[in-house]
Design a protein around this motif. Structure first.
Motif, short mmCIF file in Angstrom:
data_model
loop_
_atom_site.label_atom_id
_atom_site.label_comp_id
_atom_site.label_asym_id
_atom_site.label_seq_id
_atom_site.Cartn_x
_atom_site.Cartn_y
_atom_site.Cartn_z
N ILE A 51 1.62 -3.02 18.35
CA ILE A 51 0.54 -2.38 19.10
C ILE A 51 -0.81 -2.75 18.51
O ILE A 51 -1.76 -3.06 19.23
N TYR A 52 -0.89 -2.75 17.17
CA TYR A 52 -2.13 -3.13 16.51
C TYR A 52 -2.51 -4.57 16.84
O TYR A 52 -3.68 -4.89 17.08
N GLN A 53 -1.50 -5.45 16.88
CA GLN A 53 -1.79 -6.84 17.19
C GLN A 53 -2.29 -7.00 18.63
O GLN A 53 -3.23 -7.73 18.91
N GLY A 54 -1.63 -6.28 19.55
CA GLY A 54 -2.07 -6.34 20.95
C GLY A 54 -3.45 -5.75 21.14
O GLY A 54 -4.28 -6.29 21.90
N SER A 68 7.35 2.01 12.76
CA SER A 68 6.40 1.14 12.05
C SER A 68 6.30 -0.22 12.72
O SER A 68 5.19 -0.77 12.87
N ILE A 69 7.45 -0.79 13.13
CA ILE A 69 7.44 -2.09 13.81
C ILE A 69 6.67 -1.98 15.12
O ILE A 69 5.89 -2.87 15.48
N THR A 70 6.88 -0.87 15.85
CA THR A 70 6.16 -0.66 17.11
C THR A 70 4.65 -0.64 16.87
O THR A 70 3.88 -1.28 17.60
N LYS A 71 4.22 0.07 15.84
CA LYS A 71 2.80 0.18 15.54
C LYS A 71 2.20 -1.17 15.17
O LYS A 71 1.07 -1.50 15.57
N GLU A 99 1.34 -0.63 7.74
CA GLU A 99 1.36 -1.25 9.07
C GLU A 99 0.11 -2.07 9.31
O GLU A 99 0.17 -3.19 9.83
N LEU A 100 -1.06 -1.51 8.91
CA LEU A 100 -2.31 -2.25 9.08
C LEU A 100 -2.34 -3.47 8.17
O LEU A 100 -2.87 -4.52 8.54
N PRO A 148 0.82 -1.21 0.00
CA PRO A 148 0.00 0.00 0.00
C PRO A 148 0.85 1.26 0.00
O PRO A 148 1.98 1.27 0.46
N GLU A 149 0.26 2.35 -0.49
CA GLU A 149 1.01 3.59 -0.68
C GLU A 149 1.34 4.27 0.65
O GLU A 149 2.42 4.77 0.85
N THR A 150 0.44 4.34 1.57
CA THR A 150 0.67 5.08 2.80
C THR A 150 1.30 4.19 3.86
O THR A 150 1.12 2.98 3.87
N LYS A 151 2.04 4.87 4.79
CA LYS A 151 2.72 4.14 5.88
C LYS A 151 1.70 3.44 6.77
O LYS A 151 1.89 2.30 7.16
N MET A 152 0.59 4.15 7.12
CA MET A 152 -0.42 3.57 8.00
C MET A 152 -1.02 2.34 7.36
O MET A 152 -1.21 1.31 8.01
N SER A 153 -1.31 2.41 6.10
CA SER A 153 -1.86 1.26 5.37
C SER A 153 -0.87 0.10 5.38
O SER A 153 -1.28 -1.05 5.51
#
Length: 410
Positions: free
Chosen positions: A324-327, A318-321, A9-10, A2-7
Motif C-alpha cells: 500500500i505504501y508503495q502504491g 505488514s506485507i499488505t501495508k 514497514e516504512l 527498526p524497533e516499531t512495526k510501522m517503522s
C-alpha cells in the motif's frame, strides 16, 4: 531492524524505492504509472479551470450588456414617469445593489460609408454599471454635450463596418413600430466619443449607447422608460431576489433574471460542464489501472523476498501495508507533479495567453482560466482515493503468499 512495526514497514518500502537493483522493466512501468497519474490529474484540473473560466467570462460579459435582473411590464411596453420614479421600493428589497432605468429599441445608424441596424440603449451615466465603462479602447466614456452635439458610444466591429473613427459624426434613425406604415422616423446626429470592445463580437456589432434623454426623444417616449436594470449583491440568490421584486411590485410588472433572458447560453454552459469530469476522470482511472498492473508485477518479481520476510516473522498485515505504501508513493508523487504541471500551464495561459480563440465563435479572444484552490483540492483527493483503492488488490494478493511455496519455487 527498526524497533516499531510501522517503522519496519516504512523501512522496507523506503529501501525498495531507493534500491538500484530493481528490474529495469519494473522501474520503467513504475515511472509510467507516475506519469499517468500526473497527466490524469493535471488534465482534469486544467479542464475544470477552463470550464469555470468560460462560465465566469460569459456571465460577466452577459451581465455587462444587460443586468442580473430586468424589470418590465406586461400590458404596455413602457413605464410612465410616475412608475419608475416610485421604484425606490425596489432598492429596499434585500440583496438588491442598484437600480437603473433604461430606454432601448432597435434603430438604424448611418455614416457616409453605409447604414447598419443597431439596438440603441439610452442610459443614465451616473447609474450605469455596464461592462462598457471598462471596455473603452478609444476615446472615453463621456456623454458631455458642451459643444452642442450629443455623444454616442459604439462597438469596435460596428465602427469598422461604418468606416468611422473617434470624433466622427453619425446619424441615428428611429422608427416607431406603432406608427402607420412606419412613417416619419425620428432623426438625430451624434458624435462618437468612445469606441468599446468586449470580445463578444456579436454584441459589439449591435449595442450602441446614448444618454437616456436622447433615446427618449428618438423613441418619442417623453418621460417614459423601457424598464429597469437591477444588480444584486449575491448572484447565488438571484432567483429569490427576482421573486421578491415580483411580489413587491405585483401586476403588471414582471422581473426576469439573466438566466431566463439568456436561457440558451447558460443551458449550453451547463451542458458542456457535465461531461468534462466524466471524460477526463477516465484518464485517472486508466492511470489507476497502471498502478494495479505495476504492483502486480512487483508482487511477481518480489515473491521470493516476500517469502523471506514472512519466514522471518512478518505477518500478512505488514506485507499488505508495504505494498500500500508503495502504491501510495506512486499516487502521491504523480498527484503532486500533476498539480504542479496544471498550475504552471494555467499560469502561463493567464499571463501570456498563448492559446487564442476566434472571437466570433467563443465571445473571447483567448482561453479563459479560473484558478481556484478547491479545484486542486477536490481533484487531488479524488486521485489519491482512487490510487489507494488501486493498491488494495495487489497488496491482498501479496499478503496471501505462503513463505515455503514462495522460497521453493522462486
Amino acid at each position: 531492524i527498526p524497533e516499531t512495526k510501522m517503522s519496519f514497514e516504512l523501512f522496507i518500502t523506503k529501501r525498495y524505492i531507493k534500491s538500484t537493483k530493481i528490474t529495469g522493466f519494473i522501474s520503467f512501468i513504475t515511472l509510467i504509472s507516475i506519469i499517468g497519474v500526473m497527466l490524469g490529474t493535471s488534465a482534469l484540473i486544467i479542464a475544470l479551470s477552463i470550464s469555470k473560466g468560460f462560465e465566469k467570462e460569459l456571465k460577466e460579459k452577459v451581465i455587462g450588456f444587460t443586468s442580473h435582473i430586468q424589470v418590465s411590464k406586461f400590458d404596455t411596453r413602457y413605464f410612465e414617469k410616475d412608475d419608475w420614479e416610485s421604484f425606490e421600493k425596489v432598492k429596499m428589497v434585500s440583496n438588491v445593489k442598484s437600480v437603473s432605468p433604461f430606454a432601448g429599441r432597435e434603430a438604424m445608424i448611418r455614416s457616409s460609408y453605409g447604414i447598419e441596424g443597431i439596438y440603441l440603449k439610452g442610459i443614465l451615466p451616473e447609474y450605469d454599471f455596464s461592462i462598457i465603462k471598462r471596455s473603452i479602447i478609444e476615446g472615453e466614456y463621456n456623454f458631455d454635450e458642451s459643444d452642442g452635439i450629443p455623444k454616442i458610444i459604439i462597438g469596435k466591429k460596428l465602427a469598422n463596418k461604418l468606416g468611422v473613427e473617434l470624433g466622427d459624426k453619425v446619424i441615428v434613425l428611429a422608427i416607431d413600430p406603432d406608427s402607420p406604415n412606419f412613417s416619419m422616423p425620428k432623426i438625430e446626429q451624434f458624435k462618437i466619443s468612445g469606441i468599446y470592445e468586449t470580445g463578444m463580437a456579436e454584441y459589439d456589432d449591435i449595442f450602441v449607447y446614448v444618454h437616456l434623454k436622447h433615446a427618449q426623444y428618438l423613441f418619442d417616449l417623453g418621460n417614459r422608460v423601457s424598464g429597469f436594470d437591477v444588480m444584486v449583491k449575491n448572484v447565488d440568490f438571484i432567483d429569490e431576489t427576482a421573486l421578491l421584486i415580483q411580489d413587491r411590485l405585483g401586476y403588471p410588472y414582471y422581473a426576469r433574471t439573466m438566466y431566463q433572458m439568456y436561457r440558451n447560453l447558460f443551458a449550453w454552459l451547463e451542458l458542456q460542464k457535465k461531461p468534462v469530469p466524466i471524460v477526463l476522470g477516465l484518464i485517472i482511472i486508466v492511470a489507476v489501472f497502471n498502478i494495479v498492473g505495476t504492483l502486480l508485477m512487483i508482487v511477481l518479481e518480489k515473491t521470493k523476498e516476500i517469502g523471506i520476510l514472512k519466514s522471518m516473522g512478518a505477518n500478512s498485515k505488514s506485507i499488505t501495508k508495504i505494498f500500500i505504501y508503495q502504491g501510495m508513493f506512486i499516487g502521491v508523487v504523480g498527484t503532486a507533479l500533476g498539480n504542479a504541471l496544471a498550475y504552471a500551464l494555467c499560469f502561463i495561459q493567464l499571463k501570456y495567453k498563448p492559446l487564442s480563440l476566434p472571437e466570433d465563435i467563443y465571445f473571447m479572444s483567448s482561453v479563459p482560466i479560473l484558478l481556484q484552490a478547491e479545484t486542486f483540492i477536490i481533484v487531488s483527493l479524488a486521485s489519491l482515493i482512487l490510487c489507494f483503492l488501486a493498491t488494495l488488490i495487489p497488496s491482498i494478493i501479496a499478503s496471501r503468499i505462503q513463505p515455503v511455496e514462495a522460497i521453493r519455487f522462486a
